[in-house]
Design an enzyme around this catalytic site. Structure first.
Site, PDB file in Angstrom:
ATOM      1  N   ARG A   1       0.834  -1.386  -0.001  1.00 13.40           N
ATOM      2  CA  ARG A   1      -0.035  -0.092   0.046  1.00 13.40           C
ATOM      3  C   ARG A   1       0.915   1.279   0.084  1.00 13.40           C
ATOM      4  NH1 ARG A   1      -3.714  -3.498  -0.261  1.00 13.40           N
ATOM      5  NH2 ARG A   1      -4.998  -4.092   1.394  1.00 13.40           N
TER       6      ARG A   1
ATOM      7  N   GLU B   1     -14.327 -13.656  10.327  1.00 19.48           N
ATOM      8  CA  GLU B   1     -14.190 -13.075   9.023  1.00 19.48           C
ATOM      9  C   GLU B   1     -14.041 -14.509   7.735  1.00 19.48           C
ATOM     10  OE1 GLU B   1     -11.097 -10.262   8.039  1.00 19.48           O
ATOM     11  OE2 GLU B   1     -12.175  -9.648   6.015  1.00 19.48           O
TER      12      GLU B   1
ATOM     13  N   LYS C   1     -18.000 -10.793  10.196  1.00 17.08           N
ATOM     14  CA  LYS C   1     -17.407  -9.827   9.112  1.00 17.08           C
ATOM     15  C   LYS C   1     -17.257 -10.420   7.770  1.00 17.08           C
ATOM     16  CE  LYS C   1     -13.222  -6.919   7.884  1.00 17.08           C
ATOM     17  NZ  LYS C   1     -12.579  -5.976   8.612  1.00 17.08           N
TER      18      LYS C   1
ATOM     19  N   SER D   1     -14.697  -4.196   2.782  1.00 13.41           N
ATOM     20  CA  SER D   1     -14.962  -3.560   1.475  1.00 13.41           C
ATOM     21  C   SER D   1     -14.631  -4.117   0.380  1.00 13.41           C
ATOM     22  CB  SER D   1     -14.411  -2.220   1.752  1.00 13.41           C
ATOM     23  OG  SER D   1     -12.993  -2.211   1.842  1.00 13.41           O
TER      24      SER D   1
HETATM   25  P1  13P Z   1     -11.018  -4.309   3.077  1.00 13.58           P
HETATM   26  O1  13P Z   1     -12.056  -3.518   3.664  1.00 13.58           O
HETATM   27  O2  13P Z   1      -9.790  -3.504   2.609  1.00 13.58           O
HETATM   28  O3  13P Z   1     -11.254  -5.542   2.530  1.00 13.58           O
HETATM   29  O4  13P Z   1     -10.070  -4.879   4.507  1.00 13.58           O
HETATM   30  C1  13P Z   1     -10.876  -5.462   5.534  1.00 13.58           C
HETATM   31  C2  13P Z   1     -10.125  -6.366   6.010  1.00 13.58           C
HETATM   32  O5  13P Z   1     -10.014  -6.278   7.343  1.00 13.58           O
HETATM   33  C3  13P Z   1      -9.628  -7.720   5.614  1.00 13.58           C
HETATM   34  O6  13P Z   1      -9.411  -8.653   6.464  1.00 13.58           O
END
Ligand code: 13P
Length: 336
Positions: free
Chosen positions: A31, A175, A217, A259
């Site tokens: 990044r 997640e 998530k 996201s």
């Molecule tokens: P993004 O919102 O960039 O997808 O990242 C969220 C995240 O925590 C990925 O593990």
């Protein structure tokens, strides 16, 4: 109300969302290098400190997910990063998985690792101030994938992680991310995501995880990036709600979307549509990484690390996402 349930609700209630600032050093290096900044511990700290001391953390961001390096860092003022987050009325969290590795017998897929020694690491993170945690399972969609092995093994790891996190009095963010890469339709995404989430809850229940003390998530239901069949925001919203209604048990207090590669505006608009028609008992908010940081990072690099300009860009994003988490966002407000 259990302590874990209280923490979960404190993080996501009232339009509050989560800032995912837990990029590993490898990801953060990508990044930073993309905006021509050298990836040093000092630069990583400086950018993150700029975000965490922004005005809108207070009132909008209920929790900040940190990476191992960041939770141990101190700023020039001598304060630790968790101290700074608490001072803003937010809660520090920590990513505890050690990444997605090749899955044996299905080498084009991954299994997320990090269970060995996890109990001891969790205890240390709790001492450092963390009150919630994150673990990400990754799945891809093709005609063959996600395979049964990937669905089962990642669900099992997520459940073992979640049980350990709760044992250490921290809320687990579970997640399971079904990636946007590929040319699959939204309908395929709906089918596969539902299967993945259902399996996760099956395992969480087997492992006796307190579902009231969990935050899910997930990804939103979207067509693959290369799909020619696009869908409207209304359809994203209705399909996402349909998926969660059928695959998430009612006890779960809330859902905080990732996201996943959507642009900042797309991720905001889709979340807003979801909340405008949210007919479930779940709180539906954001836990964004890229969709909260992209513009701020670009501004930081282009302004020679100017704190005010960077915080202005970040504050705007946070404000818009928090409006979207209440179904109160509009294109007009975005322009103002
Ligand atoms: P993004 O919102 O960039 O997808 O990242 C969220 C995240 O925590 C990925 O593990």
């Amino acid at each position: 109300m259990s302590e874990l349930n209280k923490i979960a609700l404190k993080i996501i209630s009232g339009g509050k969302g989560i800032l995912a600032a837990d990029e590993s050093n490898g990801t953060m290096t990508k990044r930073l290098e993309a905006v021509r900044i050298e990836s040093t511990p000092e630069n990583r700290l400086l950018f993150r400190e700029t975000l965490f001391t922004s005005k809108n953390i207070e009132g909008c961001i209920g929790g900040v997910i940190l990476y191992d390096e960041t939770i141990k860092q101190k700023t020039k003022s001598g304060k630790t990063i968790p101290d700074i987050i608490y001072e803003k009325g937010s809660i520090p969290g920590i990513k505890v998985d050690t990444g997605a590795k090749i899955l044996s017998n299905s080498p084009d897929e991954t299994i997320t690792e990090g269970l060995d020694g996890l109990r001891e690491r969790l205890k240390k993170y709790h001492e450092l101030g963390a009150r919630f945690t994150k673990w990400r399972g990754v799945y891809k969609i093709t005609d063959k994938f996600p395979s049964k092995i990937a669905i089962h093994s990642n669900a099992h790891a997520l459940a073992r992680y979640a049980a350990l996190a709760q044992e250490c009095e921290m809320v687990p963010i579970v997640e399971p991310e079904v990636l946007m890469n590929g040319d699959h339709t939204a309908l395929e995404c709906l089918k596969k995501t539902s299967e993945v989430i259902e399996k996760c809850f099956e395992e969480l229940i087997i492992h006796k995880v307190d579902l009231k003390g969990v935050i899910l998530k997930p990804n939103m239901i979207l067509p693959g990036c290369d799909s020619k069949i696009k869908i409207s925001k209304e359809e994203v919203s209705s399909k996402t709600i349909e998926c969660l209604k059928k695959s998430v048990p009612n006890e779960v207090p809330g859902i905080a979307f990732l996201s996943g590669g959507q642009s900042e505006i797309e991720a905001t608009e889709n979340l807003d549509f979801i909340n405008k028609s949210n007919n479930t008992n779940f709180i539906m908010t954001y836990s964004y990484g890229r969709a909260l940081q992209q513009n701020a990072l670009k501004t930081w690099s282009e302004s020679d690390k100017d704190i005010n300009q960077t915080q202005k860009a970040f504050n705007k994003r946070v404000e818009m996402c928090t409006l979207a988490a209440q179904g109160k966002w509009s294109k007009q407000l975005e322009k103002n």
